[in-house]
Enzyme design. Structure first.
Site, PDB file in Angstrom:
ATOM      1  NE  ARG A 188      -2.949   0.257   3.243  1.00  0.00           N
ATOM      2  CZ  ARG A 188      -2.163   0.561   4.464  1.00  0.00           C
ATOM      3  NH1 ARG A 188      -1.718   1.954   4.493  1.00  0.00           N
ATOM      4  NH2 ARG A 188      -2.006  -0.158   5.529  1.00  0.00           N
ATOM      5  CG  ASP A 226      -9.543  14.939 -15.700  1.00  0.00           C
ATOM      6  OD1 ASP A 226      -8.752  14.198 -16.425  1.00  0.00           O
ATOM      7  OD2 ASP A 226     -10.645  14.581 -15.214  1.00  0.00           O
ATOM      8  CE  LYS A 247     -11.979   6.700 -18.722  1.00  0.00           C
ATOM      9  NZ  LYS A 247     -12.551   8.014 -18.081  1.00  0.00           N
ATOM     10  CE1 TYR A 294     -16.547   9.879 -16.546  1.00  0.00           C
ATOM     11  CE2 TYR A 294     -15.980   9.780 -14.358  1.00  0.00           C
ATOM     12  CZ  TYR A 294     -16.407   9.071 -15.404  1.00  0.00           C
ATOM     13  OH  TYR A 294     -16.815   7.989 -15.440  1.00  0.00           O
TER      14      TYR A 294
HETATM   15  C1  LIG Z   1     -13.039   8.259 -17.002  1.00  0.00           C
HETATM   16  C2  LIG Z   1     -12.817   9.626 -16.537  1.00  0.00           C
HETATM   17  C3  LIG Z   1     -12.461   9.796 -15.301  1.00  0.00           C
HETATM   18  C4  LIG Z   1     -12.795   8.747 -13.955  1.00  0.00           C
HETATM   19  O1  LIG Z   1     -11.610   7.806 -14.370  1.00  0.00           O
HETATM   20  P1  LIG Z   1     -11.974   6.197 -14.080  1.00  0.00           P
HETATM   21  O2  LIG Z   1     -10.646   5.672 -14.097  1.00  0.00           O
HETATM   22  O3  LIG Z   1     -13.098   5.810 -14.525  1.00  0.00           O
HETATM   23  O4  LIG Z   1     -12.401   6.209 -12.314  1.00  0.00           O
HETATM   24  C5  LIG Z   1     -11.981  11.164 -14.796  1.00  0.00           C
HETATM   25  N1  LIG Z   1     -11.886  12.056 -15.733  1.00  0.00           N
HETATM   26  C6  LIG Z   1     -12.117  11.935 -17.096  1.00  0.00           C
HETATM   27  C7  LIG Z   1     -11.923  12.993 -18.020  1.00  0.00           C
HETATM   28  C8  LIG Z   1     -12.703  10.671 -17.447  1.00  0.00           C
HETATM   29  O5  LIG Z   1     -12.701  10.441 -18.665  1.00  0.00           O
END
Ligand SMILES: *Cc1c(COP(=O)(O)O)cnc(C)c1O
Length: 379
Positions: free
Chosen positions: A46, A170, A195, A98
């Site tokens: 962890r 983000d 992603k 998001y």
């Molecule tokens: C998918 C996404 C998230 C969340 O991520 P997870 O891996 O699904 O928890 C946050 N911000 C953006 C822009 C995303 O496309």
């Protein structure tokens, strides 16, 4: 070293008992102490794990940051980042972030006394008007999900510095290949590495990259304290995906440019949101702060179109949430990725029923256009 080279070599060196070229998966919860108080740098997974560490170092190098941290999901990364704040603090946040980010902030974190203002980030005046004496953080997403709005990162950094706020971006849609916000002065970068960084739709994971040693220590304290870290196997998958990030992003955006041109000319389509289009309101800012326009886009069907039949009409594009993988995906933000936003809120920010989002994959662009042509016949 240049980006492509870093993607493959930054954290990864032939290692271990057998000089493995692909970094091993250290699937272990705990590490034997050599003596009391003496370890080989790892004691419990962890706190830190070697496979995760290689991934964390790689992402940090690609973003040009001080340190990287890998998390179980993008949302785990965001939940950890927002815990840098305390009850009574206020955050100015983009209004078309998001859906899961909106839910975490508006529904969960508000219960712990953190306040949020969700606003469109295209006007300095509007942002400055939203700042309160207790504003501690500004949170942006650019390009934004799902409307592909572009936020001027340098303007945000300037406002944040003048008002003593942490700036967080983000960077999921751009990936570090196309956008390096820390070089522009951003304090903290978060990613859903689910992603583009992983790139193969086979893991959920997240990351934070810091810009100072002080922030690195605070984020590591929270990652360990909250237990939001990524698993060794997931870390290894993301690490493997990153090796091809540069070459994938180039192909994603080549395909996306062709698909966007096709959609613009299609009679069933009212509007196309792709920052690479000259008439996109954020085009000039995107051209300045990004190395390319990426593989994500959304479009609006003409009012009264048969949205459901269009969504059902694809063969190649899979009807699925998520993005950034080799396979192209189509989704309906109103009913899928952004369903966690209240209906009236979605309408005010422009996430209407006619909005369809595409994640353009690595297939041949002509095949993608043929599939769109077929689906749009149903409009
Ligand atoms: C998918 C996404 C998230 C969340 O991520 P997870 O891996 O699904 O928890 C946050 N911000 C953006 C822009 C995303 O496309």
């Amino acid at each position: 070293m240049k980006f492509e080279t870093l993607s493959i070599h930054a954290g990864n060196r032939p290692e271990g008992a057998y000089n493995a070229v692909a970094y091993p998966i250290y699937q272990t919860s705990t590490f034997m102490f050599e003596d009391i108080g003496k370890t080989k740098g790892f004691d419990y997974s962890r706190t830190a794990n070697p496979t995760r560490k290689v991934l964390e170092d790689t992402i940090a190098r690609l973003e040009g940051g001080k340190a990287g941290f890998a998390f179980a999901t993008g949302m785990a990364a965001e939940a950890t980042a927002i815990h840098l704040l305390s009850a009574g603090d206020h955050v100015v946040c983009g209004d078309d972030v998001y859906g899961g980010t909106y839910r975490l902030f508006a529904d969960v974190m508000t219960r712990f006394g953190i306040e949020f203002s969700f606003i469109r980030m295209d006007s300095r005046q509007r942002i400055e008007d939203a700042i309160r004496p207790n504003t501690k953080m500004i949170w942006i997403e650019t390009p934004s999900n799902p409307l592909l709005n572009i936020v001027d990162i340098e303007m945000i950094v300037d406002i944040a510095k003048k008002n003593n706020m942490l700036s967080v971006i983000d960077n999921t849609f751009a990936s570090p290949y196309l956008q390096n916000p820390i070089a522009l002065g951003i304090d903290l970068v978060v990613h859903s590495t689910t992603k583009y960084l992983n790139g193969h739709c086979d893991v959920v994971s997240g990351a934070i990259v810091t810009s100072t040693d002080e922030l690195s220590a605070r984020v590591h304290y929270l990652q360990n304290g909250m237990g939001t870290c990524a698993a060794p196997f997931d870390s290894w998958l993301v690490l493997r995906g990153i090796e091809t990030l540069a070459i994938r992003m180039e192909k994603h955006q080549q395909n996306a440019a062709k698909v966007a041109d096709y959609l613009v000319a299609h009679p069933a389509v009212d509007k196309v949101f792709y920052p690479g289009l000259k008439d996109h309101p954020g085009h000039d800012i995107a051209a300045r702060q990004m190395k390319g326009f990426g593989g994500m886009m959304s479009f609006v069907l003409k009012k009264g179109s048969n949205v459901e039949e269009v969504l059902r009409g694809f063969d190649l594009f899979a009807l699925a949430e998520s993005l950034g993988g080799a396979a192209s995906l189509v989704e309906h933000p109103g009913g899928m990725s952004h369903a966690s936003m209240p209906e009236d809120y979605r309408q005010t920010v422009g996430i209407t029923n006619e909005l369809i989002r595409l994640s353009i994959g690595l297939e041949n662009a002509d095949d993608l256009i043929d599939d769109l042509k077929k689906a749009l016949k149903k409009a």
